[in-house]
Design a protein around this motif. Structure first.
Motif, PDB file in Angstrom:
ATOM      1  N   GLY A   5       0.823  -1.205   0.000  1.00 59.12           N
ATOM      2  CA  GLY A   5       0.000   0.000   0.000  1.00 59.12           C
ATOM      3  C   GLY A   5       0.848   1.242   0.000  1.00 59.12           C
ATOM      4  O   GLY A   5       0.569   2.218  -0.718  1.00 59.12           O
ATOM      5  N   TYR A   9       0.901   4.228  -2.964  1.00 58.00           N
ATOM      6  CA  TYR A   9       0.696   5.659  -2.764  1.00 58.00           C
ATOM      7  C   TYR A   9       1.944   6.456  -3.117  1.00 58.00           C
ATOM      8  O   TYR A   9       1.857   7.582  -3.619  1.00 58.00           O
ATOM      9  CB  TYR A   9       0.273   5.942  -1.328  1.00 58.00           C
ATOM     10  N   GLU A  29      -7.322  12.908  -3.031  1.00 54.39           N
ATOM     11  CA  GLU A  29      -8.030  11.678  -2.667  1.00 54.39           C
ATOM     12  C   GLU A  29      -7.094  10.698  -1.972  1.00 54.39           C
ATOM     13  O   GLU A  29      -7.500   9.995  -1.027  1.00 54.39           O
ATOM     14  CB  GLU A  29      -8.637  11.034  -3.922  1.00 54.39           C
ATOM     15  N   CYS A  30      -5.853  10.632  -2.418  1.00 57.38           N
ATOM     16  CA  CYS A  30      -4.862   9.784  -1.741  1.00 57.38           C
ATOM     17  C   CYS A  30      -4.669  10.215  -0.290  1.00 57.38           C
ATOM     18  O   CYS A  30      -4.633   9.385   0.634  1.00 57.38           O
ATOM     19  CB  CYS A  30      -3.527   9.836  -2.482  1.00 57.38           C
ATOM     20  N   GLU A  32      -6.742  11.948   1.609  1.00 56.34           N
ATOM     21  CA  GLU A  32      -7.958  11.675   2.389  1.00 56.34           C
ATOM     22  C   GLU A  32      -8.052  10.202   2.761  1.00 56.34           C
ATOM     23  O   GLU A  32      -8.447   9.853   3.876  1.00 56.34           O
ATOM     24  CB  GLU A  32      -9.192  12.099   1.591  1.00 56.34           C
ATOM     25  N   THR A  33      -7.673   9.347   1.847  1.00 54.14           N
ATOM     26  CA  THR A  33      -7.720   7.911   2.119  1.00 54.14           C
ATOM     27  C   THR A  33      -6.737   7.533   3.212  1.00 54.14           C
ATOM     28  O   THR A  33      -7.066   6.793   4.154  1.00 54.14           O
ATOM     29  CB  THR A  33      -7.412   7.109   0.837  1.00 54.14           C
ATOM     30  N   ILE A  34      -5.511   8.057   3.096  1.00 54.18           N
ATOM     31  CA  ILE A  34      -4.489   7.751   4.094  1.00 54.18           C
ATOM     32  C   ILE A  34      -4.906   8.244   5.484  1.00 54.18           C
ATOM     33  O   ILE A  34      -4.771   7.542   6.493  1.00 54.18           O
ATOM     34  CB  ILE A  34      -3.137   8.375   3.683  1.00 54.18           C
ATOM     35  N   GLY A  36      -7.824   8.696   6.528  1.00 54.74           N
ATOM     36  CA  GLY A  36      -9.065   8.079   6.985  1.00 54.74           C
ATOM     37  C   GLY A  36      -8.920   6.648   7.423  1.00 54.74           C
ATOM     38  O   GLY A  36      -9.888   6.045   7.901  1.00 54.74           O
ATOM     39  N   ILE A  37      -7.723   6.048   7.269  1.00 50.45           N
ATOM     40  CA  ILE A  37      -7.490   4.668   7.675  1.00 50.45           C
ATOM     41  C   ILE A  37      -6.417   4.615   8.749  1.00 50.45           C
ATOM     42  O   ILE A  37      -5.752   5.622   9.032  1.00 50.45           O
ATOM     43  CB  ILE A  37      -7.057   3.803   6.467  1.00 50.45           C
ATOM     44  N   ALA A  39      -3.332   4.114   9.064  1.00 52.29           N
ATOM     45  CA  ALA A  39      -2.125   3.995   8.251  1.00 52.29           C
ATOM     46  C   ALA A  39      -0.880   3.992   9.127  1.00 52.29           C
ATOM     47  O   ALA A  39      -0.895   4.422  10.283  1.00 52.29           O
ATOM     48  CB  ALA A  39      -2.064   5.141   7.249  1.00 52.29           C
TER      49      ALA A  39
END
Length: 597
Positions: A5, A9, A29-30, A32-34, A36-37, A39
Motif C-alpha cells: 500500500g 501511494y 483523494e490519496c 484523504e484515504t491515508i 481516513g485509515i 495507516a
C-alpha cells in the motif's frame, strides 16, 4: 499488504502531475484515504508531505484545502506537520484573507514549549507590517500563545509590551488587565516594567492599551522610574525626572480627550504622584483643577474629589494614595476562565483546538477559579453579575484594604453568621434595600470606567459642603451614650444628638481613646453602612492618638436612616494606624445602637 500500500501511494504521489487540477484531485483523494485509515507513520508522513507541496501551489483554493487538512493532521502526527512550519508561516503573510486566518489558526496549533519563542518572534515581527484588517486576529492569537506557553514572567512581560506597542488598539481589555496583574505579582520586575513602558510610550503613544498600562504603572511605581530601582543587567541606563513622569500623564489627558477611561486613570495616577513627588504637587494640582469644569461627569467628579484631597486632607493623603496591594492572580484567572467558556463553545466548530485553551499564567501553573479580579481592580466597565465569594477580596473594593491580618474586635459576634454578610455582601447576594454604602478615609483608588458617585455624594465624601451641624435649630440629646467598640488597645465611644424636626437624622460624636502604652500615628477611621443609610464623615480632630488614654481624637458622623422606624441602624467599622511605623488595624461590628436610630 501495508508495504505494498505504501509503495502504491508513493508511486501515485511521485508520478502524478501536480501542475494540473486533475492531478491535484488524485493526490487529494490519496491524502484523504491515508488520513481516513489506520495507516502507518510512513504513510501519514507521505500524506502530510503532499499537503506541504499543496501549500506552495499558486491556486488559493488548493492552499486553503491543504491548510484545512493539516489542521486535522496535527492531532494525528504533529511532528510531521512541524516540518512544514516555515511554509505555513509564509501562508500567514498571504494576500488572501481566508488563507491568512486559516494559516494563523494552524500555527497556533503547532506552538509548543520548545518552539514558542521563535514562532512568537515571527508573528510579532509580522504584526508590525501586517494589514490593519488582520492585526486584530494576529494580536489575539499572539496574546493567547504568550499567555498559554510562557514559563517566565520577564519573557511574558517583554512580549506583551511588544504587542501593546505594535497592536495596542486591537488588544482586548482582559489581556492588558492580565498584564497588570502579572506586573503586580513580580516585585523584582516592577522597576524594569515601568521603565520599559516609559520608553515604549515615547514611540507608541497612539496605542490605547499601551497608554493605559503605562499610566497605571507610573501611578503605582513612579518612584522606581525616577530613582532607577531594580535595574536589570540587560537594561540601558536612562534618566527620568519627576517632571518627566508628570509630562506623560498630562500628555495622556490632552491626547485622549474622548477616552474617559484613560483620562480617569491619568487623574488617579497624578493624585498618587502628588504624594510621592512633592516638588510637582502644585503643578499636579493645577492640572487636576482644570478638569473640575469638565463636561464629562466622571472627570469632573474625580477632579473635585482629588482637588479636595490635595488642598484639605493632607493628613490622610498618604494613606489614601498608597500603592495598590498585590493583585490576586487566581481571582483574575477564575474570572477570565468562566467568561471565556461561552466563546469556546461558540467558536468550537470552526476552531476545535485553538480556542479551547487552559489559561496558564507566566509562572506555568494553572490556578483554580476565585473571586473576579476585574471587580477588585475596577478596570472594566463590564457590569455582568459575578459569582459570590466568601473571601475577603470584596472588602478590597469597598474599603481599599484587606482583612487578612486584622485582629478581631471585642464587639464582633462570637458565633453565628456575622452581620457583615448582610452589610457588605460577602458571600451572599445583595438585596436592593441592603446593599452597602461605604465612606472611608482610606479608599484605594483603582483605574475605573464605571460611573462615579453623584456630585452630592462626592462633596459629602470629601467634606466639600458645610457640615449639617451648622444648620439652625436646637439639638437635644435623646439617646444615651454607648461604648461602640472596645479591645485591649482601643476604645470608641458614641454619643448622639438629633434635631426634633428631623428624627431620621442622627449626629454621632465619636471619641477614640488609646488604651495601650504606645502612641498611635496616621490614625484613620472607616465605616460601612447599609444602602438605606446615608453616612457623612467630618474630618477627625487629629491623626495622632497619645498612649495610655492621655488624649483623645474626636470625629463627627451624620447618619440619615431612610427607613427610620422600620429598620435598625447597623455599622461596620475599621481603624487603621501605625505603632512605631508598623501598620496595625482593628475592626468590629457595632450592634448595640440605642433603639429608634
Amino acid at each position: 499488504m501495508i508495504g505494498s500500500g505504501y509503495l502504491f501511494y508513493e508511486v501515485v504521489a511521485s508520478k502524478t502531475e501536480s501542475n494540473k487540477n486533475a492531478g491535484n484531485a488524485i493526490l487529494y483523494e490519496c491524502v484523504e484515504t491515508i488520513m481516513g485509515i489506520e495507516a502507518t507513520s510512513g504513510l501519514r508522513v507521505l500524506a502530510i508531505n503532499i499537503l506541504g507541496r499543496f501549500l506552495s501551489n499558486r491556486d488559493n483554493n488548493i492552499r486553503y484545502v491543504a491548510l484545512n487538512m493539516l489542521m486535522k493532521a496535527v492531532a494525528v502526527d504533529s511532528q510531521a506537520v512541524q516540518r512544514h512550519r516555515t511554509t505555513i508561516l509564509e501562508c500567514v503573510k498571504d494576500s488572501d484573507a481566508s488563507i491568512r486566518k486559516r494559516a494563523l489558526e494552524l500555527v497556533f496549533l503547532l506552538v509548543n514549549d520548545t518552539n514558542v519563542k521563535p514562532l512568537t518572534k515571527e508573528l510579532i515581527d509580522y504584526l508590525e507590517v501586517s494589514d490593519q484588517d488582520f492585526k486584530g486576529d494576529l494580536t489575539a492569537k499572539i496574546c493567547l500563545i504568550v499567555e498559554k506557553f510562557s514559563q517566565e514572567k520577564k519573557w511574558y512581560i517583554d512580549q506583551m509590551f511588544k504587542v501593546l506597542s505594535l497592536g495596542g488598539n486591537f488588544v482586548k481589555d482582559d489581556v492588558w488587565h492580565a498584564l497588570i496583574v502579572a506586573i503586580s505579582n513580580a516585585p523584582d520586575l516592577q522597576g524594569y516594567s515601568v521603565r520599559s513602558l516609559y520608553k515604549a510610550f515615547q514611540t507608541s503613544s497612539e496605542q490605547v492599551c499601551l497608554v493605559r498600562v503605562t499610566v497605571w504603572c507610573i501611578g503605582e511605581y513612579g518612584e522606581m522610574l525616577v530613582n532607577n530601582v531594580g535595574v536589570l543587567e540587560v537594561e540601558e541606563p536612562m534618566t527620568v525626572t519627576e517632571s518627566d513622569a508628570v509630562d506623560v500623564l498630562e500628555a495622556c489627558l490632552t491626547r485622549y480627550s474622548s477616552d474617559i477611561a484613560t483620562r480617569s486613570m491619568s487623574l488617579i495616577a497624578l493624585l498618587k504622584l502628588s504624594s510621592r513627588f512633592p516638588p510637582t504637587s502644585e503643578r499636579i494640582k493645577d492640572i487636576i483643577t482644570v478638569h473640575k469644569g469638565s463636561v464629562a461627569l466622571e472627570l469632573q467628579q474625580r477632579a473635585i474629589e482629588f482637588n479636595s484631597i490635595i488642598q484639605r486632607h493632607q493628613n490622610i493623603k498618604s494613606s489614601l494614595v498608597e500603592r495598590m496591594p498585590v493583585l490576586d492572580e487566581s481571582a483574575y484567572i477564575g474570572k477570565r476562565t468562566s467568561s471565556s467558556q461561552a466563546n469556546i463553545v461558540a467558536d468550537k466548530s470552526s476552531q476545535p483546538s485553538s480556542t479551547a485553551t487552559t489559561l496558564k499564567f507566566p509562572n506555568g501553573v494553572a490556578k483554580p477559579p476565585a473571586a473576579p479580579l476585574v471587580d477588585l481592580l475596577d478596570l472594566s466597565a463590564d457590569d455582568t453579575p459575578v459569582p459570590s465569594s466568601t473571601s475577603n477580596d470584596f472588602l478590597h473594593d469597598l474599603l481599599g484594604i484587606g482583612l487578612t491580618n486584622s485582629p478581631s474586635s471585642g464587639t464582633a459576634p462570637s458565633g453565628g453568621t456575622d452581620i457583615l454578610m448582610d452589610l457588605l455582601s460577602i458571600g451572599t447576594p445583595v438585596q436592593n434595600d441592603t446593599a452597602p454604602k461605604v465612606v472611608s478615609s482610606n479608599q484605594g483608588f483603582a483605574p475605573t470606567t464605571k460611573p462615579a458617585p453623584t456630585t452630592s455624594q462626592v462633596m459629602d465624601l470629601l467634606d466639600g459642603l458645610p457640615s449639617n451641624g451648622s444648620l439652625p435649630g436646637s439639638q437635644t440629646p435623646v439617646y444615651p451614650s454607648i461604648t461602640a467598640f472596645e479591645s485591649s488597645t482601643l476604645r470608641i465611644m458614641f454619643s448622639f444628638t438629633k434635631q426634633p424636626e428631623k428624627p431620621h437624622v442622627t449626629e454621632i460624636h465619636v471619641t477614640f481613646v488609646n488604651l495601650s502604652s504606645e502612641a498611635y500615628t496616621d490614625f484613620v477611621f472607616q465605616a460601612a453602612v447599609p444602602k438605606f443609610v446615608q453616612l457623612h464623615l467630618d474630618p477627625a480632630s487629629s491623626n495622632q492618638l497619645a498612649a495610655s488614654g492621655n488624649g483623645t481624637i474626636t470625629q463627627t458622623l451624620t447618619v440619615t436612616n431612610s427607613q427610620h422606624g422600620q429598620k435598625a441602624l447597623a455599622m461596620r467599622v475599621r481603624m487603621v494606624y501605625k505603632v512605631n511605623n508598623q501598620d496595625k488595624s482593628e475592626q468590629g461590628q457595632i450592634n448595640n445602637f440605642p433603639p429608634g436610630l
